[in-house]
Design a protein around this motif. Structure first.
Motif, short mmCIF file in Angstrom:
data_model
loop_
_atom_site.label_atom_id
_atom_site.label_comp_id
_atom_site.label_asym_id
_atom_site.label_seq_id
_atom_site.Cartn_x
_atom_site.Cartn_y
_atom_site.Cartn_z
N GLU A 234 -49.39 31.98 -39.71
CA GLU A 234 -49.82 32.88 -40.78
C GLU A 234 -49.62 34.31 -40.33
O GLU A 234 -50.00 34.69 -39.21
N VAL A 235 -48.94 35.09 -41.17
CA VAL A 235 -48.65 36.48 -40.80
C VAL A 235 -49.22 37.42 -41.86
O VAL A 235 -49.60 36.99 -42.94
N ARG A 236 -49.26 38.73 -41.47
CA ARG A 236 -49.79 39.71 -42.42
C ARG A 236 -48.81 39.91 -43.57
O ARG A 236 -49.18 39.95 -44.73
N SER A 237 -47.52 39.98 -43.21
CA SER A 237 -46.48 40.09 -44.22
C SER A 237 -45.18 39.53 -43.67
O SER A 237 -44.80 39.85 -42.55
N ALA A 238 -44.53 38.70 -44.46
CA ALA A 238 -43.29 38.08 -43.98
C ALA A 238 -42.06 38.80 -44.50
O ALA A 238 -40.94 38.30 -44.42
N GLU A 239 -42.30 40.01 -44.99
CA GLU A 239 -41.18 40.73 -45.62
C GLU A 239 -40.01 40.99 -44.68
O GLU A 239 -38.85 40.85 -45.05
N ASN A 240 -40.34 41.39 -43.44
CA ASN A 240 -39.27 41.77 -42.51
C ASN A 240 -38.66 40.59 -41.78
O ASN A 240 -37.84 40.76 -40.89
N LEU A 241 -39.09 39.41 -42.15
CA LEU A 241 -38.67 38.23 -41.38
C LEU A 241 -37.17 37.98 -41.51
O LEU A 241 -36.61 37.98 -42.60
N GLU A 258 -43.67 30.31 -47.12
CA GLU A 258 -44.47 30.15 -48.34
C GLU A 258 -45.53 31.23 -48.33
O GLU A 258 -46.47 31.18 -47.55
N ASP A 259 -45.32 32.22 -49.16
CA ASP A 259 -46.23 33.36 -49.24
C ASP A 259 -46.30 34.04 -47.86
O ASP A 259 -45.30 34.58 -47.39
N ARG A 260 -47.48 33.93 -47.19
CA ARG A 260 -47.56 34.58 -45.87
C ARG A 260 -47.59 33.56 -44.73
O ARG A 260 -48.02 33.86 -43.62
N ILE A 261 -47.15 32.38 -45.03
CA ILE A 261 -47.12 31.36 -43.97
C ILE A 261 -45.68 30.94 -43.68
O ILE A 261 -44.91 30.61 -44.59
N ILE A 262 -45.33 31.03 -42.43
CA ILE A 262 -43.99 30.61 -42.03
C ILE A 262 -44.10 29.18 -41.51
O ILE A 262 -44.90 28.88 -40.61
N LYS A 263 -43.33 28.28 -42.15
CA LYS A 263 -43.41 26.87 -41.74
C LYS A 263 -42.15 26.49 -40.98
O LYS A 263 -41.04 26.61 -41.52
N ILE A 264 -42.35 26.03 -39.78
CA ILE A 264 -41.19 25.71 -38.94
C ILE A 264 -41.25 24.24 -38.54
O ILE A 264 -42.30 23.72 -38.15
N THR A 265 -40.13 23.55 -38.72
CA THR A 265 -40.03 22.19 -38.22
C THR A 265 -39.16 22.24 -36.97
O THR A 265 -38.10 22.87 -36.99
N SER A 266 -39.63 21.56 -35.96
CA SER A 266 -38.92 21.70 -34.67
C SER A 266 -38.95 20.39 -33.90
O SER A 266 -39.83 19.54 -34.11
#
Ligand SMILES: Nc1ncnc2c1ncn2[C@@H]1O[C@H](COP(=O)(O)OP(=O)(O)OP(=O)(O)O)[C@@H](O)[C@H]1O
Ligand SMILES: [Mg+2]
Lengths: 311, 372
Positions: A234-241, A258-266
């Motif tokens: 969970e991040v403050r803002s994923a805009e710069n990602l 998804e919104d402010r959550i970055i979901k990574i499958t690894s």
């Protein structure tokens, strides 16, 4: 006893193979989930079981009897909730259920009782005289179910019964499915919604391009991909990602935001959490929390089919 | 039993008061409008009714000629005009050209009647009158050998034997505007049920309820028969009401044999339903409805729904005879006004024959198909 036994079932439309040599069985008392993306072949398979489509190849047994020989017996014991609403808008709810249930040999007082019972079961007990044309999507879906259960089928086949309805109606329907199951009805449940299938199904088959590519309980299915892990940041803002940078890290298979959550499958074997966090810091992204989960059914589906359930 | 349940569902329309009103009011209203607005046309010379027969008497028997002259006088009172032809006239040609209803040649060997194939009713009436005349003449001829007074009486129509002429005179009743349009609107209204029929099975497909019907322990044939039976019944009930309303409220004349009238109408319902169904199987989607609509309107226009086509000549008459409405209309008119049942039997045979063919096509296509 197996309520349903399907052996090497195939359906061709011209040269196109919609259902490709599937074999499966459903035991009494199960809620069997049929999971597949658009056009996977779920409805085609179901429609052959319900005698709505001719079988190209293979065999279907309902309650131990081959439907090719005992068509009427199979039909008597099956109830189908079609994917598309199948009701008469110019007949009242009561008349709809009465008409369809009447085709199953029910008569007189018993027929009336069953109609009342079915309507009460789906929460339309106070709507006997209403016309479905004025109903909300959820109410129509519930009537669609009532028409399928009044004759008390041993096997109820539901083809995406919750598509496009409000959460309240959906919860009501899911509750009804569980209750029906507790009353002894075996159910085949098709859905696009992973959460639904996860919530109510005792066993699940994943179908893709007409083939069953995996089958088992939730636990069994998840075990197929123990080599996967899910990371949620969970991040403050994923805009710069910059997703491509994250995806470039060793072991990372997929990055979703998804919104402010970055979901990574690894890959679970590779310890890459540090590198992921470093990358986010380098992009000046403020991290609020980090979680690691075991794979969801959605991940299982993604990994196996390479595509997402919903388009 | 399932057939019955499926049929019963079709009859539901009758329970819907608004729908029922629409179904009943439209034919009755048009009947009323056309029946009253065109009354004058019917009393004029153009329409059904005027019976002008040309005759040529070359008989040498003065007896026969005398009876014939009396007969022409009697007939004039009944509205049948017998006109003597000048010697060199080609009577048959005049009939062919539709100038006369028929042509009679009276010779010593008897009466020869040439009927006009285009004005069937009038011709039929004339023919039955002539038959009666010859019958009486034969009888009178036999009697006159012994008693010439009684022979005269027979020919004058007072004798106890053979009231054929009087029956024929009754038959000479002519349809008025209301009488005509009561028949024409009823048959046209029936043909419109082909539209409903075109959507009978297709409607189940569109509403997806076909799926439920097929999933139920009912065969495709049961569904098919049930639905047809239902629709035929609905229309039979509606027609019953329309005919009786026109008879008792508008005083339309339906003849003495109402049962047979209904029988002809019911075969026409079957034909209309088969027509719609047949096309809905041959043509996909909405095309069927459009084609059936065109057929209905052409049939109505050509078959005499808006004006009598009895007097049509040439190509128009040929085309008119292709209209399914023309069979039924002509048959009903002949039955009601000339007591001729052959036309009714033929119309029924045609209706049933076409139904069998059209339903056969529909059933064959349905069997091949997945689903209905
Ligand atoms: N009658 C038909 N004729 C030709 N192709 C068909 C027919 N019915 C289905 N198909 C094709 O078969 C494939 C499987 O369709 P099916 O409806 O079984 O998928 P599904 O899994 O139920 O999808 P959805 O989630 O969209 O309902 C699709 O590619 C579809 O286009
Ligand atoms: Mg489907």
């Amino acid at each position: 006893m197996n309520v349903l036994e399907v052996k090497q079932l195939t359906k061709k439309f011209g040269d196109f193979i919609a259902v490709d040599n599937i074999t499966m069985s459903v035991k009494e008392g199960e809620i069997f989930g049929f999971l597949g993306a658009n056009g996977a072949g779920k409805s085609t398979a179901i429609n052959m079981i319900a005698s709505l489509l001719r079988v190209t190849k293979g065999e279907i047994e309902v309650l131990g009897k081959n439907i090719a020989k005992h068509g009427k017996f199979a039909k008597m014991n099956i109830g189908i909730v079609p994917q598309e609403m199948a009701i008469y808008e110019d007949m009242t709810t009561y008349e709809n259920v009465y008409f369809f249930a009447g085709l199953y040999g029910l008569r007189g007082a018993e027929l009336k009782e069953r109609v009342i019972e079915a309507l009460a079961f789906v929460g339309l007990g106070d709507k006997h005289k209403s016309y479905p044309k004025n109903f909300s999507g959820g109410m129509k879906r519930r009537l669609n179910i009532a028409c399928a259960i009044a004759h008390r089928p041993k096997l109820l086949i539901m083809d995406e019964p919750t598509v496009g309805i409000d959460p309240q109606s959906r919860n009501y329907i899911l509750g009804s499915v569980k209750k029906l199951n507790e009353m002894g009805c075996t159910i085949i449940y098709t859905s696009h919604y992973m959460e639904e299938v996860e919530e109510i199904c005792t066993r699940i088959a994943i179908i893709d391009h007409g083939k069953i590519i995996a089958e088992g309980t939730k636990g069994q299915l998840k075990a197929i991909i123990t080599n996967q892990k899910n990371i949620g940041i969970e991040v403050r803002s994923a805009e710069n990602l910059d997703r491509s940078k994250l995806a470039g890290i060793a072991g990372v298979n997929q990055v979703k935001v998804e919104d402010r959550i970055i979901k990574i499958t690894s890959d679970s074997e590779i310890n890459n959490l540090n590198r992921i966090i470093q990358q986010l810091m380098a992009d000046d992204i403020e991290i609020r929390s980090v979680e690691e989960h075991e794979p969801s059914l959605e991940t299982v589906f993604l990994t196996l089919t390479g595509r997402s359930l919903r388009d | 039993m399932n057939i019955f349940r499926i049929a019963l569902k079709e009859i539901r329309v009758i329970r819907d008061p608004k729908m029922l009103l629409f179904l009943l009011v439209s034919p009755l209203l048009i009947m009323l409008i056309l029946g009253t607005a065109t009354t004058n046309a019917f009393n004029g010379s153009l329409t059904v009714g005027e019976i002008n027969v040309l005759y040529k008497n070359t008989s040498t028997s003065s007896e026969l000629s005398k009876y014939w002259d009396d007969f022409t006088g009697q007939m004039r009172q009944a509205g049948i005009h017998l006109e003597g032809a000048i010697d060199n006239t080609d009577g048959k040609l005049k009939v062919k050209n539709n100038l006369y209803t028929g042509y009679v040649e009276i010779t010593d060997s008897g009466l020869m009647y040439y009927a006009n194939s285009q004005s069937l009713i009038e011709s039929d009436i004339a023919q039955s009158v002539f038959t009666a005349f010859t019958d009486r003449y034969r009888l009178a001829a036999e009697v006159s050998e012994t008693d010439s007074k009684q022979a005269d009486a027979i020919m004058a129509g007072y004798g106890g034997a053979g009231y054929v002429v009087e029956e024929s005179l009754n038959a000479a009743r002519k349809p008025g505007a209301m009488d005509y349009f009561a028949i024409a609107m009823t048959t046209m209204f029936i043909l419109y049920s082909a539209m409903t029929a075109a959507d009978l099975i297709d409607g189940e497909r569109k509403r997806k309820t076909a799926v439920r019907l097929l999933a139920a322990p009912v065969t495709k044939m049961e569904i098919f028969i049930g639905k047809i039976a239902g629709l035929v019944m609905v229309n039979a009930i509606l027609i019953f009401v329309v005919v009786l309303t026109s008879k008792y409220m508008f005083n339309a004349y339906w003849g003495e044999n109402l049962g047979l009238v209904f029988l002809v109408l019911i075969t026409e319902i079957l034909f209309a339903v088969s027509l719609g169904l047949g096309f809905s199987y041959v043509l996909k989607g909405n095309a069927a409805g459009t084609v059936v609509m065109i057929i209905i309107q052409l049939a109505a226009f050509l078959g005499g729904s808006y004006y009598p086509v009895e007097d049509a000549t040439g190509i128009l008459a040929t085309i008119a005879s292709l209209s399914p409405l023309q069979w039924s209309n002509a048959a009903l008119l002949e039955m009601i006004y000339a007591d001729s049942f052959t036309a009714a039997a033929n119309a029924m045979l045609l209706n049933i024959g076409f139904s069998v063919v059209l339903l056969g096509i529909a059933i064959t296509m349905m069997r091949r198909r997945e689903g209905l």
